[in-house]
Design a protein around this motif. Structure first.
Motif, PDB file in Angstrom:
ATOM      1  N   ASN A 506     -20.117   9.576 -49.509  1.00 59.92           N
ATOM      2  CA  ASN A 506     -21.402   9.212 -48.911  1.00 59.92           C
ATOM      3  C   ASN A 506     -22.168   9.860 -47.835  1.00 59.92           C
ATOM      4  N   ALA A 509     -28.777   9.122 -48.627  1.00 53.95           N
ATOM      5  CA  ALA A 509     -28.749   8.266 -49.783  1.00 53.95           C
ATOM      6  C   ALA A 509     -27.330   7.195 -49.436  1.00 53.95           C
ATOM      7  N   GLY A 510     -26.290   7.381 -49.832  1.00 49.91           N
ATOM      8  CA  GLY A 510     -25.008   7.004 -49.944  1.00 49.91           C
ATOM      9  C   GLY A 510     -24.646   5.559 -49.648  1.00 49.91           C
ATOM     10  N   ARG A 513     -26.096   2.839 -51.224  1.00 48.80           N
ATOM     11  CA  ARG A 513     -25.618   2.055 -51.881  1.00 48.80           C
ATOM     12  C   ARG A 513     -24.983   0.813 -51.640  1.00 48.80           C
ATOM     13  N   GLN A 515     -21.644   0.466 -51.908  1.00 48.41           N
ATOM     14  CA  GLN A 515     -20.185   0.198 -53.708  1.00 48.41           C
ATOM     15  C   GLN A 515     -19.983   1.291 -52.569  1.00 48.41           C
ATOM     16  N   GLU A 516     -18.631   1.543 -52.571  1.00 47.74           N
ATOM     17  CA  GLU A 516     -18.145   2.527 -52.189  1.00 47.74           C
ATOM     18  C   GLU A 516     -16.958   3.194 -53.411  1.00 47.74           C
ATOM     19  N   THR A 518     -16.837   3.969 -57.274  1.00 42.65           N
ATOM     20  CA  THR A 518     -17.363   4.009 -59.019  1.00 42.65           C
ATOM     21  C   THR A 518     -16.904   3.024 -60.079  1.00 42.65           C
TER      22      THR A 518
END
Length: 729
Positions: A506, A509-510, A513, A515-516, A518
């Motif tokens: 993180n 910007a993360g 998001r 979601q942690e 991919t």
């Protein structure tokens, strides 16, 4: 004046471009203005002005004193000129200057035959008007049918008072309607020292690509020994070409590199093949190879096809032999082949996705195939309906690993709103995923499993601004708060394998998001509030001088998904700072700081001083407390400095503070002028070589020395290339 003059002198200027010496002309060369041909003369007409003239109606016309002869295409100045009306010849003598749009010629004698359209210039000095280039010629003969012929001529692109090199030729002939000119008995001089003799060679005389020999590459390092690579270019057709690059390495042997390119109306691509039949440095007769196929094309109006397929013979190919497309730190080479459809509301992508894994890394799953469909349409009152879906089959190169077919669909209803000072988004999503898993014996996985989650998100941001002062100057300060609430329901996912899923880091910007991970194999349950704030100072020219962003996630409930579990009730505080400090200093930094332990988890810093475009010093530092159970703590210095006229020095040094060793040292000196350039580069860095078990060396180093005869950006070369830290708008 004959029309062929304009065309044929252009051929001389293209000779310069064909040998690649015009790259620096934008910096070094100021074109001559060329003649003023703004007259009303028709083609074939001549207008003569002089201080004195003697004219016989039937035999001759003799002009004396400041003679000016104008046509629609060229201009001649001379002390005197004689026009023979019976033979239709014009002879200009005494301080003769011939000019057209492409060339300026100085001579004592110019003869023009108006019947045969032939021009003869003797004992001349010429200079090209559009590009850097000049020389001498005992005779320049131009004919409409015979073309151009230069006898005992020279050529250089260096300044007149500093001819570092020149080409001397007995004869240069350019024939009309031919794509190449011919040079006989050419001698290449460095200063006044002859260094090369060619009895015959040809060169391109138009702007079409031509086959020929390109610049060589010379290098020496501890892996390959002395390496000499000589590219040879073959222009097969206007939309196809091939480059052969034989490469001899004293420690490795003979290697052949090829590059084939093609271009059609709707398709473009490239094929690379590199082959070393026997590596002399290895014990057995080991052949080594690399291949690459890249393609992009259009099928119909809305369909696209793409491919990016790479492969090599062994893990150490890039480390030992180098690559024009990959870095020695890369761990994967992609193999993808896909087709996609795009329209205003619907896009569909189908692709096969595989990897060439280097070294002892966990074997990656390949998706054979992976199909994605996304649909978006308005549903009234400003709301939208969106569907994201995916169907994929995963398998691994390891036969004992499980395989899986995964179907995922996520319908979403969303309401977005945005204006100049605010943004709002509310959305609700159902996340449904179904797995069929096989080869799961002795694993805590289930063959058939479905997972259905609900997710809701509300996001809002505002932008306030006020007049302010920035170091005594008028400016505008902004205050931009943003808040997001995210809720995702929970289901046990431990009975699902991990096929394309890894944990994400993180940054600021993360944090928003949502979601942690991919991929889709792990979707964390969430009940959290994210708060962020950005403030900027903008000067009167609407340029950002300073930007600071701070953000943090507050967890209202502990995660139940094991892979996403946390020890704290809040995330690390994420901060990003961009600052233009005066006119010459730039800074960029970002960090994640635990507000529980007050320890830095991750950070990076770039501080740059830029006096001029060619005088730069940059300091970098990066820190990661825990990356795969290792601590990263590295500092680097990059510098580029102009030493003298045409001389540039570049240096770079990166040091690992955790292991107390230098990771890379790089230095280079480049000379670049209007007419030639050369670069000398020395480098020492970690070899990153793999052993027989796939483990990467962390103690072996490689040293090398390179010589380049083409202009290069030494600042961006090497293992750690230069990146400007200044990220403000």
């Amino acid at each position: 004046m004959p029309s062929i003059q304009n065309k044929q002198f252009l051929f001389i200027s293209l000779l310069l471009m064909s040998i690649g010496l015009a790259d620096a002309q934008e910096v070094c060369f100021v074109p001559l203005p060329g003649p003023n041909l703004d007259n009303s003369l028709l083609e074939g007409q001549i207008q003569v002005k002089s201080e004195d003239s003697e004219i016989n109606q039937d035999t001759f016309a003799h002009f004396k004193g400041k003679v000016e002869i104008d046509s629609s295409q060229a201009k001649i100045n001379a002390d005197q000129a004689l026009l023979n009306r019976q033979t239709q010849t014009l002879n200009a003598t005494g301080n003769v200057s011939f000019q057209d749009n492409n060339i300026t010629v100085s001579s004592q004698n110019v003869q023009l035959n108006r019947v045969t359209n032939e021009l003869l210039i003797e004992q001349s000095l010429y200079q090209l008007n559009r590009v850097q280039g000049h020389g001498k010629a005992e005779k320049i003969a131009i004919g409409e049918n015979t073309g151009i012929n230069l006898v005992e001529s020279s050529f250089t692109s260096c300044p007149v008072d500093n001819e570092v090199w020149r080409i001397q030729a007995s004869n240069i002939k350019i024939t009309p309607d031919q794509s190449r000119g011919v040079v006989k008995h050419a001698r290449f001089y460095i200063k006044d020292l002859p260094v090369l003799y060619l009895p015959y060679f040809s060169f391109p005389i138009n702007n079409q690509r031509q086959s020929g020999i390109l610049y060589p590459s010379i290098a020496s390092n501890s892996s390959t020994g002395v390496s000499v690579e000589q590219p040879v270019y073959w222009n097969i057709a206007p939309n196809y070409d091939l480059t052969f690059s034989p490469r001899f390495m004293t420690e490795r042997g003979f290697q052949l590199k090829t590059e084939f390119r093609y271009l059609t109306e709707k398709q473009t691509g490239q094929v690379n093949i590199e082959y070393l039949p026997d590596d002399l440095d290895l014990d057995d007769d080991t052949e080594r190879y690399f291949y690459r196929f890249v393609h992009s094309g259009q099928i119909g109006e809305n369909w696209r096809v793409n491919a990016d397929i790479n492969g090599l013979s062994d893990d150490n190919y890039i480390v030992d032999l180098g690559s024009d497309y990959f870095n020695r730190a890369d761990t994967h080479l992609y193999k993808t082949l896909g087709v996609s459809y795009f329209s205003q509301s619907l896009d569909v992508t189908a692709q096969f996705r595989d990897f060439e894994v280097l070294g002892d890394h966990p074997d990656s799953y390949r998706a054979l195939p992976e199909i994605r469909l996304n649909y978006l349409t308005p549903i009234g009152l400003g709301a939208e309906f969106q569907v994201n879906s995916e169907l994929a089959y995963f398998e691994s190169g390891e036969l004992e690993n499980p395989t899986a077919t995964r179907f995922h669909i996520a319908p979403t209803v969303r309401y977005p709103f945005q204006n100049q000072w605010s943004e709002f988004l509310a959305e609700a999503t159902i996340l449904h995923t179904r797995y069929i898993q096989k080869n799961i014996q002795n694993l805590a996985l289930e063959k058939n499993i479905s997972r259905t989650l609900g997710q809701a998100k509300v996001y809002g941001s505002l932008a306030f601004e006020r007049p302010a002062s920035w170091f005594g100057k008028d400016a505008t300060q902004t205050f931009e708060p943003k808040v997001q609430y995210l809720y995702t329901s929970f289901e046990d996912q431990s009975i699902i394998g991990r096929y394309d899923t890894t944990r994400l880091f993180n940054d600021f910007a993360g944090l928003f998001r949502g979601q942690e991970f991919t991929g889709l194999d792990r979707i964390s349950d969430n009940n959290q509030i994210t708060v962020g704030l950005t403030s900027r100072f903008i000067d009167k020219n609407n340029q950002e001088r300073f930007k600071l962003s701070l953000g943090q996630i507050f967890y209202l409930k502990d995660n139940q998904v094991v892979d996403a579990s946390k020890n704290d009730d809040r995330s690390a505080l994420a901060a990003e700072l961009d600052w233009q400090i005066g006119s010459k200093w730039y800074a960029h930094t970002q960090a994640q700081v635990s507000t529980i332990t007050d320890k830095i988890e991750r950070s990076s810093l770039s501080l740059e001083y830029q006096l001029t475009e060619n005088k730069i010093i940059q300091i970098n530092h990066r820190y990661v407390r825990d990356l795969s159970s290792e601590k990263i703590n590295q500092v680097g210095i990059t510098a580029s400095w102009s030493l003298a006229k045409n001389w540039q020095w570049v240096g770079r040094w990166y040091h690992d503070l955790e292991l107390n060793r230098t990771v890379e040292s790089y230095t280079g000196v480049q000379y670049e002028s209007c007419c030639w350039n050369v670069s000398f580069v020395a480098q020492r860095n970690l070899s990153n070589r793999f052993d027989n078990n796939g483990a990467q060396s962390t103690t072996e180093f490689e040293s090398g020395f390179h010589v380049y005869f083409t202009s290069r950006n030494l600042l961006r070369d090497g293992l750690f290339g230069y990146r400007r830290p200044y990220l403000l708008n």
